[in-house]
Design a protein around this motif. Structure first.
Motif, PDB file in Angstrom:
ATOM      1  N   PRO A 182      45.963  26.676  38.475  1.00  0.00           N
ATOM      2  CA  PRO A 182      46.256  27.847  37.649  1.00  0.00           C
ATOM      3  C   PRO A 182      45.061  28.385  36.858  1.00  0.00           C
ATOM      4  O   PRO A 182      44.947  29.591  36.667  1.00  0.00           O
ATOM      5  N   VAL A 183      44.161  27.518  36.420  1.00  0.00           N
ATOM      6  CA  VAL A 183      42.992  27.988  35.667  1.00  0.00           C
ATOM      7  C   VAL A 183      42.068  28.786  36.585  1.00  0.00           C
ATOM      8  O   VAL A 183      41.563  29.848  36.218  1.00  0.00           O
ATOM      9  N   ASN A 184      41.863  28.287  37.803  1.00  0.00           N
ATOM     10  CA  ASN A 184      41.023  29.017  38.759  1.00  0.00           C
ATOM     11  C   ASN A 184      41.643  30.366  39.109  1.00  0.00           C
ATOM     12  O   ASN A 184      40.942  31.372  39.223  1.00  0.00           O
ATOM     13  N   ARG A 185      42.961  30.376  39.294  1.00  0.00           N
ATOM     14  CA  ARG A 185      43.661  31.628  39.608  1.00  0.00           C
ATOM     15  C   ARG A 185      43.494  32.640  38.475  1.00  0.00           C
ATOM     16  O   ARG A 185      43.225  33.816  38.716  1.00  0.00           O
ATOM     17  N   ALA A 186      43.624  32.169  37.240  1.00  0.00           N
ATOM     18  CA  ALA A 186      43.469  33.058  36.080  1.00  0.00           C
ATOM     19  C   ALA A 186      42.038  33.605  35.998  1.00  0.00           C
ATOM     20  O   ALA A 186      41.833  34.784  35.694  1.00  0.00           O
ATOM     21  N   MET A 187      41.050  32.762  36.294  1.00  0.00           N
ATOM     22  CA  MET A 187      39.668  33.207  36.282  1.00  0.00           C
ATOM     23  C   MET A 187      39.421  34.256  37.366  1.00  0.00           C
ATOM     24  O   MET A 187      38.795  35.287  37.124  1.00  0.00           O
ATOM     25  N   LEU A 188      39.957  34.011  38.564  1.00  0.00           N
ATOM     26  CA  LEU A 188      39.811  34.985  39.643  1.00  0.00           C
ATOM     27  C   LEU A 188      40.468  36.309  39.273  1.00  0.00           C
ATOM     28  O   LEU A 188      39.904  37.381  39.496  1.00  0.00           O
ATOM     29  N   GLU A 189      41.654  36.226  38.693  1.00  0.00           N
ATOM     30  CA  GLU A 189      42.350  37.446  38.294  1.00  0.00           C
ATOM     31  C   GLU A 189      41.525  38.236  37.280  1.00  0.00           C
ATOM     32  O   GLU A 189      41.358  39.451  37.406  1.00  0.00           O
ATOM     33  N   GLN A 190      40.999  37.549  36.279  1.00  0.00           N
ATOM     34  CA  GLN A 190      40.202  38.219  35.250  1.00  0.00           C
ATOM     35  C   GLN A 190      38.961  38.875  35.860  1.00  0.00           C
ATOM     36  O   GLN A 190      38.645  40.027  35.548  1.00  0.00           O
ATOM     37  N   CYS A 191      38.265  38.163  36.717  1.00  0.00           N
ATOM     38  CA  CYS A 191      37.060  38.722  37.345  1.00  0.00           C
ATOM     39  C   CYS A 191      37.400  39.943  38.191  1.00  0.00           C
ATOM     40  O   CYS A 191      36.729  40.981  38.108  1.00  0.00           O
ATOM     41  N   LEU A 192      38.440  39.841  39.001  1.00  0.00           N
ATOM     42  CA  LEU A 192      38.816  40.955  39.862  1.00  0.00           C
ATOM     43  C   LEU A 192      39.193  42.180  39.034  1.00  0.00           C
ATOM     44  O   LEU A 192      38.802  43.307  39.356  1.00  0.00           O
ATOM     45  N   ARG A 193      39.945  41.971  37.965  1.00  0.00           N
ATOM     46  CA  ARG A 193      40.324  43.101  37.099  1.00  0.00           C
ATOM     47  C   ARG A 193      39.095  43.717  36.419  1.00  0.00           C
ATOM     48  O   ARG A 193      38.993  44.940  36.298  1.00  0.00           O
ATOM     49  N   GLN A 194      38.148  42.882  35.989  1.00  0.00           N
ATOM     50  CA  GLN A 194      36.923  43.410  35.369  1.00  0.00           C
ATOM     51  C   GLN A 194      36.132  44.263  36.358  1.00  0.00           C
ATOM     52  O   GLN A 194      35.415  45.174  35.956  1.00  0.00           O
ATOM     53  N   PRO A 218      44.123  42.432  41.857  1.00  0.00           N
ATOM     54  CA  PRO A 218      44.351  41.085  42.376  1.00  0.00           C
ATOM     55  C   PRO A 218      45.783  40.919  42.876  1.00  0.00           C
ATOM     56  O   PRO A 218      46.730  41.410  42.278  1.00  0.00           O
ATOM     57  N   ARG A 219      45.922  40.232  43.996  1.00  0.00           N
ATOM     58  CA  ARG A 219      47.211  39.796  44.519  1.00  0.00           C
ATOM     59  C   ARG A 219      47.112  38.284  44.556  1.00  0.00           C
ATOM     60  O   ARG A 219      46.410  37.730  45.384  1.00  0.00           O
ATOM     61  N   LEU A 220      47.787  37.623  43.622  1.00  0.00           N
ATOM     62  CA  LEU A 220      47.596  36.195  43.389  1.00  0.00           C
ATOM     63  C   LEU A 220      48.647  35.358  44.093  1.00  0.00           C
ATOM     64  O   LEU A 220      49.804  35.755  44.196  1.00  0.00           O
ATOM     65  N   ALA A 221      48.223  34.178  44.527  1.00  0.00           N
ATOM     66  CA  ALA A 221      49.138  33.207  45.122  1.00  0.00           C
ATOM     67  C   ALA A 221      48.650  31.816  44.770  1.00  0.00           C
ATOM     68  O   ALA A 221      47.449  31.572  44.692  1.00  0.00           O
TER      69      ALA A 221
END
Length: 106
Positions: free
Chosen positions: A28-40, A45-48
């Motif tokens: 979950p921490v990696n997913r949250a980091m990816l989401e934040q980077c993609l949004r920036q 982001p389409r997360l799974a």
């Protein structure tokens, strides 16, 4: 400085406005980091959390790129890549490999 192996790479295509990127990581921490980077980067982001749990890897879904954790629990990231390639043959995919896997590959 880290000494990296020489990888053959293809240029990453330019991202269109509102590009949709599938990010699959079971941590979950990696997913949250990816989401934040993609949004920036103004990407959608389409997360799974697993290869089988994904809002973005079904036919009919529009994707611009994917970021896949190689070491997913259950179905592996490599198996997911094969599924994605069957649906979108030219989809750019970035594979995240755990540090131990990267060491073993060299």
């Amino acid at each position: 400085m880290v000494d990296l192996p020489d990888f053959q790479t293809r240029p990453f295509p330019p991202m269109p406005a509102a590009a949709s990127v599938l990010a699959v990581d079971d941590h979950p921490v990696n997913r949250a980091m990816l989401e934040q980077c993609l949004r920036q980067w103004s990407l959608q982001p389409r997360l799974a959390g697993s290869a089988d749990d994904g809002p973005g890897h079904r036919p009919g879904t529009k994707l611009t790129a994917a970021i896949i954790d190689q070491d997913l629990g259950g179905t592996s990231g490599i198996d997911l890549i094969a599924r994605l390639r069957a649906i979108w043959p030219g989809l750019p995919i970035v594979v995240l490999a755990p540090r131990t896997a990267a060491r073993n590959a060299t």
